[in-house]
Design a protein around this motif. Structure first.
Motif, PDB file in Angstrom:
ATOM      1  N   THR A 116      23.561 -71.906 115.050  1.00  0.00           N
ATOM      2  CA  THR A 116      23.201 -72.752 113.911  1.00  0.00           C
ATOM      3  C   THR A 116      22.001 -73.627 114.248  1.00  0.00           C
ATOM      4  OG1 THR A 116      25.508 -72.772 113.162  1.00  0.00           O
ATOM      5  CG2 THR A 116      24.047 -74.516 112.318  1.00  0.00           C
ATOM      6  N   ALA A 171      18.910 -71.383 114.019  1.00  0.00           N
ATOM      7  CA  ALA A 171      18.572 -71.007 112.643  1.00  0.00           C
ATOM      8  C   ALA A 171      18.021 -72.190 111.860  1.00  0.00           C
ATOM      9  CB  ALA A 171      19.809 -70.436 111.948  1.00  0.00           C
ATOM     10  N   GLU A 172      18.684 -73.338 111.969  1.00  0.00           N
ATOM     11  CA  GLU A 172      18.221 -74.515 111.236  1.00  0.00           C
ATOM     12  C   GLU A 172      16.904 -75.039 111.797  1.00  0.00           C
ATOM     13  OE1 GLU A 172      21.483 -77.250 111.305  1.00  0.00           O
ATOM     14  OE2 GLU A 172      22.549 -76.210 109.682  1.00  0.00           O
ATOM     15  N   THR A 191      13.798 -69.920 103.953  1.00  0.00           N
ATOM     16  CA  THR A 191      15.129 -69.971 103.354  1.00  0.00           C
ATOM     17  C   THR A 191      16.163 -69.591 104.406  1.00  0.00           C
ATOM     18  OG1 THR A 191      15.004 -67.658 102.636  1.00  0.00           O
ATOM     19  CG2 THR A 191      14.214 -69.338 101.104  1.00  0.00           C
ATOM     20  N   LEU A 192      17.373 -70.129 104.264  1.00  0.00           N
ATOM     21  CA  LEU A 192      18.442 -69.857 105.217  1.00  0.00           C
ATOM     22  C   LEU A 192      19.680 -69.375 104.472  1.00  0.00           C
ATOM     23  CD1 LEU A 192      19.691 -69.933 108.046  1.00  0.00           C
ATOM     24  CD2 LEU A 192      20.219 -72.358 107.667  1.00  0.00           C
ATOM     25  N   GLN A 239      14.219 -72.772 110.430  1.00  0.00           N
ATOM     26  CA  GLN A 239      14.012 -73.086 109.015  1.00  0.00           C
ATOM     27  C   GLN A 239      13.195 -74.363 108.842  1.00  0.00           C
ATOM     28  OE1 GLN A 239      17.355 -74.576 106.830  1.00  0.00           O
ATOM     29  NE2 GLN A 239      16.610 -73.789 104.874  1.00  0.00           N
ATOM     30  N   ASN A 259      12.475 -65.717 105.815  1.00  0.00           N
ATOM     31  CA  ASN A 259      13.842 -65.593 105.330  1.00  0.00           C
ATOM     32  C   ASN A 259      14.735 -65.447 106.552  1.00  0.00           C
ATOM     33  OD1 ASN A 259      13.144 -65.621 102.569  1.00  0.00           O
ATOM     34  ND2 ASN A 259      12.638 -63.440 102.653  1.00  0.00           N
ATOM     35  N   ILE A 260      15.639 -66.383 106.754  1.00  0.00           N
ATOM     36  CA  ILE A 260      16.469 -66.439 107.954  1.00  0.00           C
ATOM     37  C   ILE A 260      17.907 -66.134 107.572  1.00  0.00           C
ATOM     38  CG2 ILE A 260      17.208 -67.881 109.894  1.00  0.00           C
ATOM     39  CD1 ILE A 260      14.673 -69.693 108.911  1.00  0.00           C
ATOM     40  N   LEU A 268      21.662 -66.325 109.175  1.00  0.00           N
ATOM     41  CA  LEU A 268      22.520 -66.806 110.248  1.00  0.00           C
ATOM     42  C   LEU A 268      23.897 -66.169 110.095  1.00  0.00           C
ATOM     43  CD1 LEU A 268      23.438 -68.709 112.554  1.00  0.00           C
ATOM     44  CD2 LEU A 268      23.803 -70.483 110.813  1.00  0.00           C
TER      45      LEU A 268
END
Length: 205
Positions: free
Chosen positions: A23, A26-27, A36-37, A30, A3-4, A6
């Motif tokens: 970003t 985070a992406e 999940t983001l 993921q 579970n992320i 941002l």
């Protein structure tokens, strides 16, 4: 699977390098983890500055709160719940007058909550949000990681202190700095940060 969360905070919009690289991290995590983001854009949706309604309401029983106090506490609870649910936190911060943006400061004012995100023990304060990985992306026009301007870095030092205070001590810092020293310097700074981001993603797999 992670579970992320941002969190971006720069008011510079599409021109923000801290948002861009946070970003990207985070992406990238993921995509590699299939997790999940959740995105919390503090510039687009800034938390209010705290008032007496929050200060008083957060220490009261829920049934005893006024509607104003209940609303103020609910804002903080939503932000805290996002932190608690996250296993990986990516935080982007652009330097504003030597420190973080007021939006990010307001976020910390909400999530730094006695007996919820930190407590006090025999040896002093103790953070309660433990066991999470944080990637902190800081951006500054000048070079603040070393040299004569390092003493004025009230952004990175403040953020590391506040993260640690609530238990987030596993923090990796990615800096993008020196972008105002001309086009060549900006290009070099961005390329250097890109390499750092790719190294982070390689390790995060």
């Amino acid at each position: 699977m992670s579970n992320i969360l941002l969190i971006t905070s720069s008011p510079r919009g599409a021109d923000s390098l801290s948002t861009r690289f946070a970003t990207e991290i985070a992406e990238g995590i993921q995509a590699r983890s299939g997790g999940t983001l959740t995105v919390r854009d503090l510039a687009a949706n800034p938390p209010p500055h705290i008032t007496s309604a929050y200060i008083q309401g957060r220490v009261m029983a829920s049934d005893d709160r006024t509607s104003e106090q209940a609303e103020a506490v609910a804002i903080a609870q939503e932000l805290v719940d996002e932190l608690k649910a996250a296993e990986v936190i990516v935080l982007g911060s652009g330097m504003i007058n030597f420190g973080p943006s007021s939006q990010l400061k307001a976020w910390f004012d909400h999530v730094t909550w006695p007996r919820v995100t930190f407590g006090y023990g025999d040896t002093g304060p103790k953070g309660l949000l433990t066991g999470k990985k944080v990637y902190l992306v800081t951006a500054a026009g000048g070079v603040f990681s070393e040299g004569v301007w390092a003493q004025f870095d009230f952004q990175t030092n403040y953020l590391l202190h506040m993260l640690g205070f609530i238990g987030l001590t596993d923090v990796e810092v990615i800096r993008v700095e020196g972008t105002v020293s001309g086009p060549d310097a900006a290009k070099t700074a961005i390329e250097t940060t890109e390499k750092a981001v790719q190294a982070v993603l390689a390790e995060a797999v």
